[in-house]
Design a protein around this motif. Structure first.
Motif, PDB file in Angstrom:
ATOM      1  N   MET A  78       0.853  -1.185   0.000  1.00 42.85           N
ATOM      2  CA  MET A  78       0.000   0.000   0.000  1.00 42.85           C
ATOM      3  C   MET A  78       0.885   1.230   0.000  1.00 42.85           C
ATOM      4  SD  MET A  78      -3.091   1.057   2.567  1.00 42.85           S
ATOM      5  CE  MET A  78      -3.906   2.648   2.444  1.00 42.85           C
ATOM      6  N   PRO A  79       0.830   2.061  -1.059  1.00 39.14           N
ATOM      7  CA  PRO A  79       1.705   3.227  -1.160  1.00 39.14           C
ATOM      8  C   PRO A  79       1.215   4.396  -0.320  1.00 39.14           C
ATOM      9  CG  PRO A  79       0.298   3.098  -3.075  1.00 39.14           C
ATOM     10  CD  PRO A  79      -0.001   1.871  -2.252  1.00 39.14           C
ATOM     11  N   GLN A  80       1.981   5.495  -0.384  1.00 38.74           N
ATOM     12  CA  GLN A  80       1.654   6.672   0.419  1.00 38.74           C
ATOM     13  C   GLN A  80       0.298   7.248   0.059  1.00 38.74           C
ATOM     14  OE1 GLN A  80       4.849   9.528   0.267  1.00 38.74           O
ATOM     15  NE2 GLN A  80       6.421   7.992   0.628  1.00 38.74           N
ATOM     16  N   PRO A 158       0.738   5.180   4.937  1.00 37.34           N
ATOM     17  CA  PRO A 158      -0.603   5.176   4.360  1.00 37.34           C
ATOM     18  C   PRO A 158      -1.502   6.303   4.846  1.00 37.34           C
ATOM     19  CG  PRO A 158      -0.400   3.470   6.025  1.00 37.34           C
ATOM     20  CD  PRO A 158       0.978   4.014   5.805  1.00 37.34           C
ATOM     21  N   PHE A 159      -1.174   6.903   5.999  1.00 37.64           N
ATOM     22  CA  PHE A 159      -2.044   7.951   6.545  1.00 37.64           C
ATOM     23  C   PHE A 159      -1.379   9.332   6.505  1.00 37.64           C
ATOM     24  CE2 PHE A 159      -3.196   4.176   9.418  1.00 37.64           C
ATOM     25  CZ  PHE A 159      -4.042   3.654   8.452  1.00 37.64           C
ATOM     26  N   GLY A 160      -0.267   9.451   5.807  1.00 35.23           N
ATOM     27  CA  GLY A 160       0.504  10.687   5.827  1.00 35.23           C
ATOM     28  C   GLY A 160      -0.228  11.891   5.274  1.00 35.23           C
ATOM     29  N   THR A 184       0.572  -9.797   9.276  1.00 40.75           N
ATOM     30  CA  THR A 184       1.975  -9.452   9.511  1.00 40.75           C
ATOM     31  C   THR A 184       2.241  -8.196   8.696  1.00 40.75           C
ATOM     32  OG1 THR A 184       2.584 -11.782   9.750  1.00 40.75           O
ATOM     33  CG2 THR A 184       4.370 -10.215   9.313  1.00 40.75           C
ATOM     34  N   ALA A 185       2.767  -7.149   9.337  1.00 45.60           N
ATOM     35  CA  ALA A 185       2.855  -5.858   8.655  1.00 45.60           C
ATOM     36  C   ALA A 185       4.174  -5.158   8.951  1.00 45.60           C
ATOM     37  CB  ALA A 185       1.695  -4.954   9.066  1.00 45.60           C
ATOM     38  N   LEU A 186       4.677  -4.466   7.920  1.00 49.93           N
ATOM     39  CA  LEU A 186       5.848  -3.609   8.042  1.00 49.93           C
ATOM     40  C   LEU A 186       5.426  -2.228   7.568  1.00 49.93           C
ATOM     41  CD1 LEU A 186       8.887  -3.344   8.679  1.00 49.93           C
ATOM     42  CD2 LEU A 186       9.348  -3.960   6.292  1.00 49.93           C
ATOM     43  N   LEU A 187       5.557  -1.243   8.448  1.00 52.46           N
ATOM     44  CA  LEU A 187       5.079   0.118   8.197  1.00 52.46           C
ATOM     45  C   LEU A 187       6.248   1.088   8.117  1.00 52.46           C
ATOM     46  CD1 LEU A 187       2.710   2.336   8.285  1.00 52.46           C
ATOM     47  CD2 LEU A 187       3.167   2.397  10.753  1.00 52.46           C
TER      48      LEU A 187
END
Length: 250
Positions: A78-80, A158-160, A184-187
């Motif tokens: 999921m991009p910016q 994702p919320f920037g 499982t997530a990397l942010l």
């Protein structure tokens, strides 16, 4: 302890002789939420490009579930920005990733439709992106990401682009969804508070060329996650101190 899903060992990348990533090593275990913090331009997004195959690394190893990363990506990215196509209705935007994989539109819609209520989009399937709020657009983008049913999520700020109130609501919603689905997530984020609220562990990076400065654990139970708590404030202050001291070094 959960098994390691993603492991990076000494990953490096340069562009035209300019070092961007310098021997990055980190791990993400099954069911973990891990964040990467660092200054703007440090190379965080380049790291995601390496993982998704957008650029080739110059050195180091990337392993997933113990095996070298192959051609079949295990990541849903999921991009910016939400990157919703304005001419496609919401339901057609959320199926786009599946259609790219070769799933028919009918089959893709059948897979996506039951999730609209869970993602707070029930009744908006036939709307266009311009008719949605910022938070709803981000939920649609996340639905498009997770419905691909990949083993791991890569979330690049994702919320920037959201206002502070909407962002706070989306953070709480994401934590709830993560817990329900055992993702499982990397942010990647610039927001220390967001990282402390969402993460099990946090890696801080130096300015370019990016190196891992330090790893922080967030040992606050999810049921007691409160950014006003003394525990959260202490972790946040320690991370900020680390990042600011690094920026001030000659």
């Amino acid at each position: 302890m959960s098994a390691t899903r993603l492991e990076l060992s000494d990953v490096s990348k340069s562009f035209d002789g300019l070092a961007v990533l310098d021997r990055i090593s980190l791990q993400v275990r099954h069911g973990e939420f891990v964040s990467i913090l660092g200054p703007s331009g440090a190379g965080k997004s380049t790291l995601f490009q390496v993982l998704t195959g957008g650029v080739a690394r110059d050195g180091g190893q990337v392993r997933f579930d113990g095996a070298a990363l192959g051609d079949n990506s295990p990541f849903a990215f999921m991009p910016q920005r939400d990157a919703l196509m304005p001419w496609r209705r919401v339901v057609d935007n959320t199926t786009l990733g599946l259609e790219v994989q070769g799933v028919s539109r009918v089959a893709a819609q059948a897979r996506v439709t039951p999730l609209f209520a869970e993602f707070g989009l029930d009744g908006f399937e036939q709307h266009y992106p311009a008719q949605l709020s910022g938070g709803m657009r981000q939920r649609a983008a996340l639905l498009r990401t997770v419905v691909q049913d990949r083993p791991m999520l890569l979330l690049d700020e994702p919320f920037g682009a959201l206002d502070a109130l909407t962002r706070s609501g989306m953070q709480r919603w994401l934590m709830t969804m993560w817990a329900q689905h055992n993702w499982t997530a990397l942010l990647i984020t610039h927001d220390v508070r967001e990282a402390v609220y969402l993460s099990d562990r946090i890696y801080t990076l130096t300015a370019r060329p990016a190196r891992v400065m330090r790893e922080f654990a967030v040992p606050i139970p999810r049921s007691r996650r409160d950014l006003a708590s003394a525990e959260a404030s202490q972790i946040e202050a320690e991370i900020l101190h680390t990042l600011l001291n690094q920026q001030q070094d000659p």
